[in-house]
Design a protein around this motif. Sequence first.
Motif, PDB file in Angstrom:
ATOM      1  N   ALA A 133      47.892  38.647  52.557  1.00 56.96           N
ATOM      2  CA  ALA A 133      48.375  37.803  51.379  1.00 56.96           C
ATOM      3  C   ALA A 133      48.721  38.776  50.182  1.00 56.96           C
ATOM      4  N   ILE A 134      48.182  39.880  50.155  1.00 57.08           N
ATOM      5  CA  ILE A 134      48.696  40.838  49.119  1.00 57.08           C
ATOM      6  C   ILE A 134      50.027  41.495  49.528  1.00 57.08           C
ATOM      7  N   ALA A 135      50.035  41.730  50.555  1.00 58.09           N
ATOM      8  CA  ALA A 135      51.288  42.274  51.055  1.00 58.09           C
ATOM      9  C   ALA A 135      52.621  41.446  51.274  1.00 58.09           C
ATOM     10  N   GLU A 136      52.325  40.068  51.662  1.00 57.99           N
ATOM     11  CA  GLU A 136      53.165  39.370  51.729  1.00 57.99           C
ATOM     12  C   GLU A 136      53.471  38.360  50.627  1.00 57.99           C
ATOM     13  N   GLN A 137      52.671  38.778  49.389  1.00 58.26           N
ATOM     14  CA  GLN A 137      52.663  38.043  48.133  1.00 58.26           C
ATOM     15  C   GLN A 137      52.824  36.619  48.363  1.00 58.26           C
ATOM     16  N   GLN A 138      51.790  36.072  48.983  1.00 57.50           N
ATOM     17  CA  GLN A 138      51.509  34.813  49.644  1.00 57.50           C
ATOM     18  C   GLN A 138      50.179  33.980  48.875  1.00 57.50           C
ATOM     19  N   THR A 139      50.208  32.962  48.481  1.00 53.80           N
ATOM     20  CA  THR A 139      49.114  32.016  48.185  1.00 53.80           C
ATOM     21  C   THR A 139      48.481  31.535  49.530  1.00 53.80           C
ATOM     22  N   VAL A 140      47.066  31.989  49.630  1.00 50.86           N
ATOM     23  CA  VAL A 140      46.204  31.335  50.574  1.00 50.86           C
ATOM     24  C   VAL A 140      45.120  30.928  50.227  1.00 50.86           C
ATOM     25  N   SER A 141      44.430  29.936  51.111  1.00 54.03           N
ATOM     26  CA  SER A 141      43.277  29.344  50.860  1.00 54.03           C
ATOM     27  C   SER A 141      41.954  30.241  51.564  1.00 54.03           C
ATOM     28  N   PHE A 142      41.140  30.441  50.896  1.00 50.85           N
ATOM     29  CA  PHE A 142      39.643  31.006  51.215  1.00 50.85           C
ATOM     30  C   PHE A 142      38.763  30.070  51.579  1.00 50.85           C
ATOM     31  N   ASN A 143      39.099  28.804  51.453  1.00 49.20           N
ATOM     32  CA  ASN A 143      37.962  27.746  51.419  1.00 49.20           C
ATOM     33  C   ASN A 143      37.014  27.781  52.721  1.00 49.20           C
ATOM     34  N   ILE A 180      34.677  30.972  51.748  1.00 48.16           N
ATOM     35  CA  ILE A 180      33.799  31.074  50.765  1.00 48.16           C
ATOM     36  C   ILE A 180      33.530  29.500  50.283  1.00 48.16           C
ATOM     37  N   SER A 181      32.232  29.306  50.167  1.00 47.61           N
ATOM     38  CA  SER A 181      31.959  28.176  49.557  1.00 47.61           C
ATOM     39  C   SER A 181      31.575  28.057  48.185  1.00 47.61           C
ATOM     40  N   ASN A 182      30.991  29.069  47.575  1.00 48.59           N
ATOM     41  CA  ASN A 182      30.272  29.158  46.291  1.00 48.59           C
ATOM     42  C   ASN A 182      31.784  29.083  45.292  1.00 48.59           C
ATOM     43  N   GLY A 183      31.668  28.102  44.287  1.00 47.99           N
ATOM     44  CA  GLY A 183      32.641  28.077  43.614  1.00 47.99           C
ATOM     45  C   GLY A 183      33.048  29.135  42.662  1.00 47.99           C
ATOM     46  N   ASN A 184      32.290  30.025  41.984  1.00 46.94           N
ATOM     47  CA  ASN A 184      32.460  31.049  41.458  1.00 46.94           C
ATOM     48  C   ASN A 184      32.905  32.105  42.102  1.00 46.94           C
ATOM     49  N   LEU A 185      32.442  32.481  43.225  1.00 49.05           N
ATOM     50  CA  LEU A 185      32.977  33.660  44.055  1.00 49.05           C
ATOM     51  C   LEU A 185      34.263  33.115  44.614  1.00 49.05           C
ATOM     52  N   LEU A 186      34.817  31.984  44.704  1.00 46.31           N
ATOM     53  CA  LEU A 186      35.835  31.493  45.354  1.00 46.31           C
ATOM     54  C   LEU A 186      36.900  31.818  44.265  1.00 46.31           C
ATOM     55  N   GLU A 187      36.507  31.364  42.894  1.00 43.42           N
ATOM     56  CA  GLU A 187      37.608  31.369  41.737  1.00 43.42           C
ATOM     57  C   GLU A 187      38.045  32.956  41.511  1.00 43.42           C
ATOM     58  N   TYR A 188      36.741  33.718  41.636  1.00 46.26           N
ATOM     59  CA  TYR A 188      36.818  35.287  41.599  1.00 46.26           C
ATOM     60  C   TYR A 188      37.709  35.617  42.580  1.00 46.26           C
ATOM     61  N   THR A 189      37.576  35.279  43.747  1.00 49.29           N
ATOM     62  CA  THR A 189      38.432  35.779  44.895  1.00 49.29           C
ATOM     63  C   THR A 189      39.862  35.790  44.765  1.00 49.29           C
ATOM     64  N   ASN A 190      40.149  34.396  44.416  1.00 48.14           N
ATOM     65  CA  ASN A 190      41.640  33.927  44.304  1.00 48.14           C
ATOM     66  C   ASN A 190      42.080  34.874  42.863  1.00 48.14           C
ATOM     67  N   THR A 191      41.339  34.900  41.856  1.00 48.30           N
ATOM     68  CA  THR A 191      41.940  35.731  40.737  1.00 48.30           C
ATOM     69  C   THR A 191      42.097  37.160  40.925  1.00 48.30           C
TER      70      THR A 191
END
Length: 226
Positions: free
Chosen positions: A89-99, A102-113
């Motif tokens: 996702a970094i290399a291709e500059q794509q938005t992806v889902s980690f749902n 990752i289920s923990n809301g804080n960790l999911l938000e952190y990973t997306n950021t």
Amino acid sequence: MWNYRRSRFWLLLFSIVIMLAVASVQITNSKNTPSGEEASLELPEKSAAEILGDLANQQFSILGSQIRDDDKETVVAFAKAFVNLYTGAIAEQQTVSFNNYISNGNLLEYTNTMLELEQRQELKGAVRFIFGLENEFKQAELQKLDGNLYFVELPFSNQGAGMSLKLLVQAENKALKIVDLYFGNKDGVDTIVTGHPAVRKLQDPKRWDDQVWVDGVFEKLEKIGI
């Protein structure tokens, strides 16, 4: 009369020979022409966005309610898929889902950021590591911490540039989930905001439920200013 019958005989024989020859050509052509099933195997290559979508949609399940020794290969495959999804996702500059990972809301938000910030770094050429969709993996280290919690360290590289991902993985409703993660690459976002590799330990599955610690992490994220 005899000549007439003989002419009809040779005409009939000639017709039979022609029919057999035509049938032989048709059989040969049918053998050389790929069937629908064979032709369908020659599909066009998937785009990077499609591959990332497949990775994001993957689910890694186990038979029991807790991770067992028999599930180790699934745990490693889970970790590899996450690495390819994140770095791709970094290399291709794509938005992806980690749902599905990752289920923990804080960790999911952190990973997306973290992904968004490292994508910005990549565009500016401020990343030393070479990110890519397909990585080479070395032997993973797995350590069972309790009946349903595994520590995973997975070294990987892309075009000769190597780094390592550390994970805490547990099962939730028979599905594997990441409860903590750390890339720890030099000048990486998680190194800056969650700590140097010498002090950042992955032992606590409730780490991202500690709101005081989480608030401190997100305050540092806001100050990076990439």
